[in-house]
Every structure is written in structure tokens, then in C-alpha cells.
Design a protein around this motif. Structure first.
Motif, PDB file in Angstrom:
ATOM      1  N   THR A  40      76.525  42.013  13.457  1.00 52.79           N
ATOM      2  CA  THR A  40      75.496  42.768  13.766  1.00 52.79           C
ATOM      3  C   THR A  40      74.197  41.970  14.596  1.00 52.79           C
ATOM      4  O   THR A  40      74.624  40.418  14.526  1.00 52.79           O
ATOM      5  CB  THR A  40      74.446  43.105  12.570  1.00 52.79           C
ATOM      6  N   MET A  41      73.560  42.567  15.251  1.00 45.91           N
ATOM      7  CA  MET A  41      72.572  41.796  16.304  1.00 45.91           C
ATOM      8  C   MET A  41      71.228  42.790  16.091  1.00 45.91           C
ATOM      9  O   MET A  41      71.182  43.904  16.274  1.00 45.91           O
ATOM     10  CB  MET A  41      73.167  41.688  17.745  1.00 45.91           C
ATOM     11  N   TYR A  42      70.098  41.947  16.397  1.00 43.33           N
ATOM     12  CA  TYR A  42      68.777  42.553  16.243  1.00 43.33           C
ATOM     13  C   TYR A  42      67.755  41.699  16.890  1.00 43.33           C
ATOM     14  O   TYR A  42      67.992  40.559  16.911  1.00 43.33           O
ATOM     15  CB  TYR A  42      68.309  42.786  14.709  1.00 43.33           C
ATOM     16  N   GLY A  43      66.973  42.537  17.755  1.00 40.87           N
ATOM     17  CA  GLY A  43      65.927  41.739  18.339  1.00 40.87           C
ATOM     18  C   GLY A  43      65.206  42.600  19.410  1.00 40.87           C
ATOM     19  O   GLY A  43      65.350  43.915  19.287  1.00 40.87           O
ATOM     20  N   TYR A  44      64.512  42.002  20.316  1.00 38.35           N
ATOM     21  CA  TYR A  44      63.787  42.712  21.369  1.00 38.35           C
ATOM     22  C   TYR A  44      64.017  42.147  22.715  1.00 38.35           C
ATOM     23  O   TYR A  44      64.126  40.888  22.910  1.00 38.35           O
ATOM     24  CB  TYR A  44      62.232  42.468  21.431  1.00 38.35           C
ATOM     25  N   ASN A  45      64.410  43.111  23.516  1.00 36.93           N
ATOM     26  CA  ASN A  45      64.920  42.780  25.071  1.00 36.93           C
ATOM     27  C   ASN A  45      63.820  43.456  25.806  1.00 36.93           C
ATOM     28  O   ASN A  45      62.663  43.863  25.539  1.00 36.93           O
ATOM     29  CB  ASN A  45      66.317  42.956  25.421  1.00 36.93           C
ATOM     30  N   SER A  46      63.770  43.427  27.170  1.00 38.12           N
ATOM     31  CA  SER A  46      62.970  43.950  28.027  1.00 38.12           C
ATOM     32  C   SER A  46      62.954  45.612  27.825  1.00 38.12           C
ATOM     33  O   SER A  46      61.622  46.110  28.271  1.00 38.12           O
ATOM     34  CB  SER A  46      63.244  43.678  29.605  1.00 38.12           C
ATOM     35  N   ASN A  47      63.597  46.247  27.216  1.00 42.40           N
ATOM     36  CA  ASN A  47      63.571  47.610  27.176  1.00 42.40           C
ATOM     37  C   ASN A  47      63.239  47.939  25.660  1.00 42.40           C
ATOM     38  O   ASN A  47      62.960  49.206  25.133  1.00 42.40           O
ATOM     39  CB  ASN A  47      65.028  48.360  27.206  1.00 42.40           C
ATOM     40  N   GLY A  48      62.662  46.870  24.817  1.00 45.19           N
ATOM     41  CA  GLY A  48      62.104  47.107  23.341  1.00 45.19           C
ATOM     42  C   GLY A  48      63.171  46.743  22.404  1.00 45.19           C
ATOM     43  O   GLY A  48      63.854  45.946  22.474  1.00 45.19           O
ATOM     44  N   PHE A  49      63.008  47.300  21.267  1.00 46.93           N
ATOM     45  CA  PHE A  49      63.931  46.785  20.240  1.00 46.93           C
ATOM     46  C   PHE A  49      65.293  47.321  20.387  1.00 46.93           C
ATOM     47  O   PHE A  49      65.564  48.322  20.838  1.00 46.93           O
ATOM     48  CB  PHE A  49      63.327  47.895  18.787  1.00 46.93           C
ATOM     49  N   LEU A  50      66.280  46.427  20.048  1.00 46.63           N
ATOM     50  CA  LEU A  50      67.654  46.862  19.946  1.00 46.63           C
ATOM     51  C   LEU A  50      68.418  46.290  18.662  1.00 46.63           C
ATOM     52  O   LEU A  50      68.248  45.092  18.282  1.00 46.63           O
ATOM     53  CB  LEU A  50      68.210  46.022  21.407  1.00 46.63           C
ATOM     54  N   GLY A  51      69.009  46.859  18.192  1.00 47.62           N
ATOM     55  CA  GLY A  51      69.646  46.445  16.884  1.00 47.62           C
ATOM     56  C   GLY A  51      70.831  47.374  16.486  1.00 47.62           C
ATOM     57  O   GLY A  51      70.982  48.511  16.769  1.00 47.62           O
ATOM     58  N   GLY A  52      71.780  46.738  15.747  1.00 49.22           N
ATOM     59  CA  GLY A  52      72.955  47.509  15.084  1.00 49.22           C
ATOM     60  C   GLY A  52      74.155  46.739  15.469  1.00 49.22           C
ATOM     61  O   GLY A  52      74.178  45.488  15.231  1.00 49.22           O
ATOM     62  N   SER A  53      75.185  47.214  15.708  1.00 42.39           N
ATOM     63  CA  SER A  53      76.602  46.698  15.806  1.00 42.39           C
ATOM     64  C   SER A  53      76.562  45.569  17.015  1.00 42.39           C
ATOM     65  O   SER A  53      76.053  45.697  17.944  1.00 42.39           O
ATOM     66  CB  SER A  53      77.566  47.881  16.254  1.00 42.39           C
ATOM     67  N   TRP A 112      85.174  29.430  11.417  1.00 47.71           N
ATOM     68  CA  TRP A 112      83.518  29.839  11.395  1.00 47.71           C
ATOM     69  C   TRP A 112      83.327  31.087  12.348  1.00 47.71           C
ATOM     70  O   TRP A 112      83.958  30.997  13.422  1.00 47.71           O
ATOM     71  CB  TRP A 112      82.632  28.569  12.209  1.00 47.71           C
ATOM     72  N   LYS A 113      82.881  32.043  11.745  1.00 44.19           N
ATOM     73  CA  LYS A 113      82.685  33.172  12.637  1.00 44.19           C
ATOM     74  C   LYS A 113      80.983  33.698  12.732  1.00 44.19           C
ATOM     75  O   LYS A 113      80.305  33.547  11.583  1.00 44.19           O
ATOM     76  CB  LYS A 113      83.166  34.413  11.806  1.00 44.19           C
ATOM     77  N   VAL A 114      80.445  34.141  13.728  1.00 45.40           N
ATOM     78  CA  VAL A 114      79.181  34.572  13.659  1.00 45.40           C
ATOM     79  C   VAL A 114      79.108  36.115  13.217  1.00 45.40           C
ATOM     80  O   VAL A 114      79.890  37.034  13.522  1.00 45.40           O
ATOM     81  CB  VAL A 114      78.896  34.712  15.153  1.00 45.40           C
ATOM     82  N   ILE A 115      78.373  36.050  12.009  1.00 45.47           N
ATOM     83  CA  ILE A 115      78.234  37.288  11.538  1.00 45.47           C
ATOM     84  C   ILE A 115      76.970  37.954  11.735  1.00 45.47           C
ATOM     85  O   ILE A 115      76.888  39.332  11.618  1.00 45.47           O
ATOM     86  CB  ILE A 115      78.099  37.042   9.669  1.00 45.47           C
ATOM     87  N   GLY A 116      75.988  37.312  12.177  1.00 44.55           N
ATOM     88  CA  GLY A 116      74.800  38.088  12.485  1.00 44.55           C
ATOM     89  C   GLY A 116      73.983  37.302  13.572  1.00 44.55           C
ATOM     90  O   GLY A 116      74.014  35.996  13.646  1.00 44.55           O
ATOM     91  N   LYS A 117      73.306  38.011  14.712  1.00 45.02           N
ATOM     92  CA  LYS A 117      72.623  37.491  15.652  1.00 45.02           C
ATOM     93  C   LYS A 117      71.346  38.117  15.876  1.00 45.02           C
ATOM     94  O   LYS A 117      71.380  39.371  15.875  1.00 45.02           O
ATOM     95  CB  LYS A 117      73.347  37.777  16.912  1.00 45.02           C
ATOM     96  N   LEU A 118      70.065  37.255  15.846  1.00 49.04           N
ATOM     97  CA  LEU A 118      68.875  37.473  15.758  1.00 49.04           C
ATOM     98  C   LEU A 118      68.369  37.138  17.325  1.00 49.04           C
ATOM     99  O   LEU A 118      68.864  36.012  17.631  1.00 49.04           O
ATOM    100  CB  LEU A 118      67.926  37.138  14.844  1.00 49.04           C
ATOM    101  N   PHE A 119      67.631  37.819  18.175  1.00 49.31           N
ATOM    102  CA  PHE A 119      67.344  37.214  19.243  1.00 49.31           C
ATOM    103  C   PHE A 119      65.730  37.729  19.780  1.00 49.31           C
ATOM    104  O   PHE A 119      65.243  38.677  19.116  1.00 49.31           O
ATOM    105  CB  PHE A 119      68.211  37.592  20.496  1.00 49.31           C
ATOM    106  N   HIS A 120      65.289  36.767  20.443  1.00 50.49           N
ATOM    107  CA  HIS A 120      63.795  37.064  20.849  1.00 50.49           C
ATOM    108  C   HIS A 120      63.835  36.625  22.340  1.00 50.49           C
ATOM    109  O   HIS A 120      64.236  35.536  22.871  1.00 50.49           O
ATOM    110  CB  HIS A 120      62.870  35.924  20.152  1.00 50.49           C
ATOM    111  N   LEU A 121      63.034  37.778  23.262  1.00 53.75           N
ATOM    112  CA  LEU A 121      62.911  37.498  24.481  1.00 53.75           C
ATOM    113  C   LEU A 121      61.576  36.685  24.765  1.00 53.75           C
ATOM    114  O   LEU A 121      60.684  37.141  24.359  1.00 53.75           O
ATOM    115  CB  LEU A 121      63.055  38.834  25.279  1.00 53.75           C
ATOM    116  N   HIS A 122      61.775  35.699  25.395  1.00 53.96           N
ATOM    117  CA  HIS A 122      60.492  34.944  25.955  1.00 53.96           C
ATOM    118  C   HIS A 122      59.773  35.651  26.977  1.00 53.96           C
ATOM    119  O   HIS A 122      60.380  35.940  28.171  1.00 53.96           O
ATOM    120  CB  HIS A 122      60.765  33.494  26.280  1.00 53.96           C
ATOM    121  N   GLY A 123      58.441  35.918  26.887  1.00 56.16           N
ATOM    122  CA  GLY A 123      57.609  36.883  28.016  1.00 56.16           C
ATOM    123  C   GLY A 123      57.563  36.090  29.134  1.00 56.16           C
ATOM    124  O   GLY A 123      57.468  36.349  30.246  1.00 56.16           O
TER     125      GLY A 123
END
Length: 123
Positions: A40-53, A112-123
Motif C-alpha cells: 500500500t501507499m499513503y501520503g499527499y502529492n500536489s493533488n492532495g491525499f492519495l492512498g490505497g493500493s 526483502w519486499k516493500v510492504i508499505g510506502k508513506l510519502f510527503h511532498l515538500h512544498g
């Protein structure tokens, strides 16, 4: 208490490097093998919140294309047995934006496998 072998740190950096290489090339096929199929992946990009698969990441790479001038830094923050956490600093992605990612990894069948990704857009 047992010490984490250096080879685990090296393997994690190799996994994350394939993610970065995929972003630079704009090819999801490079990075897909290092992600768990149910990641899964969750965070904010230039379009706002994005989360899920993790499909959201594949869609982003397809849309954005290559980022030949992107710079990155990978820090393995912690490894404990079959779990790990890494921070990836990304500058100048395909849209000229900079992000910080936190990837949670799980050792599955010795890999090793990535199971989750969190991300932050720097303004």
C-alpha cells in the motif's frame, strides 16, 4: 540480542535502489519486483491525499515518465529480524518535485519486499 547482518542492510539498499532506478527510468517494471503484491501507499502529492493500493504508484510512473535529473538518498533506519524501515529522500522527480518516502519492508521467503510506502511532498 543478535546483531543484524550487514548483508541485510545491503539487500535493503539494493531493493530501494531498484525503486529509485524505476523512477529515474520512468519504468514501473524495474521497481515492481521489490514491492509485495499487496503493498500500500499513503501520503499527499500536489493533488492532495492519495492512498490505497500500490497500483497508485504504477499509475504515477506511467503518467509521469522518466526523471533523469532526480537525485536520491537512501537511509536504512532500522532492521529487526524480518522487518525494516528505510527513508528515501528524492529531489527533482519527473514533475520537478521533492519527496521524502518512508518504506516499511518485510523479509518474505528470504527476500526483502516493500510492504508499505508513506510519502510527503515538500512544498
Amino acid at each position: 540480542m543478535s546483531k543484524t547482518p550487514i548483508e541485510d542492510y545491503e539487500a535493503i539498499v539494493e531493493v530501494i535502489s531498484k525503486y529509485v532506478d524505476g523512477l529515474i527510468a520512468g519504468k514501473k517494471e524495474i521497481m515492481q519486483p521489490v514491492f509485495h503484491k499487496d503493498a500500500t501507499m499513503y501520503g499527499y502529492n500536489s493533488n492532495g491525499f492519495l492512498g490505497g493500493s500500490i497500483q497508485n504508484l504504477w499509475d504515477f510512473v506511467d503518467e509521469a515518465g522518466a526523471a533523469p535529473n532526480m537525485k536520491s538518498r537512501i537511509d536504512v533506519l532500522d532492521v529487526e529480524g524480518t522487518i525494516a524501515s528505510a527513508r528515501i529522500s528524492l529531489e527533482n522527480d519527473a514533475y520537478g518535485e521533492s519527496y521524502t518516502d518512508y518504506h516499511q519492508l518485510l523479509k518474505v521467503d528470504g527476500e526483502w519486499k516493500v510492504i508499505g510506502k508513506l510519502f510527503h511532498l515538500h512544498g
